[in-house]
Motif scaffolding. Sequence first.
Motif, PDB file in Angstrom:
ATOM      1  N   ASN A  13       0.867  -1.133  -0.092  1.00  0.00           N
ATOM      2  CA  ASN A  13      -0.302   0.023  -0.089  1.00  0.00           C
ATOM      3  C   ASN A  13       0.818   1.228   0.062  1.00  0.00           C
ATOM      4  OD1 ASN A  13      -1.460   2.351   1.617  1.00  0.00           O
ATOM      5  ND2 ASN A  13      -3.143   0.965   0.805  1.00  0.00           N
ATOM      6  N   GLU A  14       0.495   1.871  -1.075  1.00  0.00           N
ATOM      7  CA  GLU A  14       1.558   3.099  -1.246  1.00  0.00           C
ATOM      8  C   GLU A  14       1.610   4.121   0.007  1.00  0.00           C
ATOM      9  OE1 GLU A  14       2.528   6.718  -4.735  1.00  0.00           O
ATOM     10  OE2 GLU A  14       0.790   5.475  -4.766  1.00  0.00           O
ATOM     11  N   GLU A  15       0.273   4.379   0.467  1.00  0.00           N
ATOM     12  CA  GLU A  15      -0.052   5.396   1.546  1.00  0.00           C
ATOM     13  C   GLU A  15       0.779   4.915   2.695  1.00  0.00           C
ATOM     14  OE1 GLU A  15      -3.630   7.910   3.335  1.00  0.00           O
ATOM     15  OE2 GLU A  15      -4.181   6.283   2.169  1.00  0.00           O
ATOM     16  N   ARG A  16       0.579   3.531   2.930  1.00  0.00           N
ATOM     17  CA  ARG A  16       1.304   3.263   4.134  1.00  0.00           C
ATOM     18  C   ARG A  16       2.751   3.150   4.167  1.00  0.00           C
ATOM     19  NH1 ARG A  16      -2.190  -2.480   5.024  1.00  0.00           N
ATOM     20  NH2 ARG A  16      -3.969  -1.327   5.824  1.00  0.00           N
ATOM     21  N   ARG A  17       3.254   2.988   3.026  1.00  0.00           N
ATOM     22  CA  ARG A  17       4.914   3.153   2.692  1.00  0.00           C
ATOM     23  C   ARG A  17       5.257   4.604   3.176  1.00  0.00           C
ATOM     24  NH1 ARG A  17       3.859   0.279  -1.991  1.00  0.00           N
ATOM     25  NH2 ARG A  17       4.385   2.211  -3.423  1.00  0.00           N
TER      26      ARG A  17
END
Length: 426
Positions: free
Chosen positions: A39-43
């Motif tokens: 998940n890009e947002e979590r990264r």
Amino acid sequence: MRQITAVLVGAGARGRFVYGAYASKYPEELKIVAVAEPNEERRKLAAKDHGLAPNQLFDSWEQVLHSTQIADVAVISTQDRMHCIPTMKALELGYDVLLEKPMSPLIDEVLAMADASREHNRLLTVCHVLRYTPFWSKIKEIIVSGAIGQIVNVQLSENVGYFHMAHSFVRGNWNKSEETSPMILQKSCHDLDILSWLIDDRCTKVSSYGSLLHFRSENAPHGSTLRCVEGCAVERDCPYSAVRIYKENDLKNEWTRFITNEITPEGINEALEKGPFGRCVYQCDNNVVDHQVVNLEFERGAIASFTMSGFSHDISRTIQIMGTLGEIRGYMEKDEIVLYQFGKEAMNIPVAVGEGGHGGGDEGLMREFLKQVRNSSNNGAQGLTSAEASVQSHMMAFAAEQSRLEGGSSIAVAGWSARCMNSVGS
């Protein structure tokens, strides 16, 4: 104190708010040097939390565990069915591994990981955090002292909490057993592990009953809608209302961070309008049980009963341990332990108050794991919640689910236990 470096595989709720948070709170002890998260947002949030550069962020575990060991330990906090392969690869590369519970919903994978930890002579610590709490440690200490004699019977109850049940096991990530794990393994493996640890004997027979009783479409109140924010006629009176849980009452301070990364009125509204946590609890795709009982028999004659219910006002655990010379009664969330030695006055046993989640267990687990990693003279010694120690409680859970599906039949776990113990060399 040597700082330990870690690769974090999975930056969701546990990965970010427990293991990642420990590194932020105690940077002298632990440093996250790489994160693998699809998940890009979590990264991006992980990069901000730990000051990571783009070349320290990875879309998948395959990228970060490709060929070369880049840290001391690997923390595997992916979904249940994504535990085995990254764990096996990390052990092969030389990492000591901290693995989120349960190890796996598949028996063969549980055994394979336990085997691999021995083969590569690496730590594989399973996150059965309750063993690290002051509360359960004190109860174990009393039992070992002989104060209640031989254990005869144990009654343990896990009160999941109506809001936790709705959040995690009806609306949330663990609501379908075929995609994650059965409830008895996913949620209650903590409890079966505690029973196994306290009784300290081999489990021989298991039986279980349970079902999905309430959170079903046929129980939807008249006038309810697919989402709580779509004009539901009973939303104001429904205890499971997503509006009440995530926006209005005291629960919002704990649970809203799990439904959106944007903790603003706009972000919360969008999560309730479009995300899984805004759904009516009677109109979800859940299939895990909302209540279950398990009966267990142990080799030296002790018996135990475990009750899990999603219908309680709070999240709590209570226990009664009856021995030949006395009795222990405990209430975990209040840190209350009372020792009744037969023929003597009751004794209130003082318990240190643990910091952090799970009654201090989350931080206790991290401290002990990192201490073991630093101890270069372990000589292959495994920890309190090693894969080897976790095998029996996993087998108990597998047997309980089989019994439940067979209508409560008694399951002899001796064959499974013998296979497990031979496999891990116990």
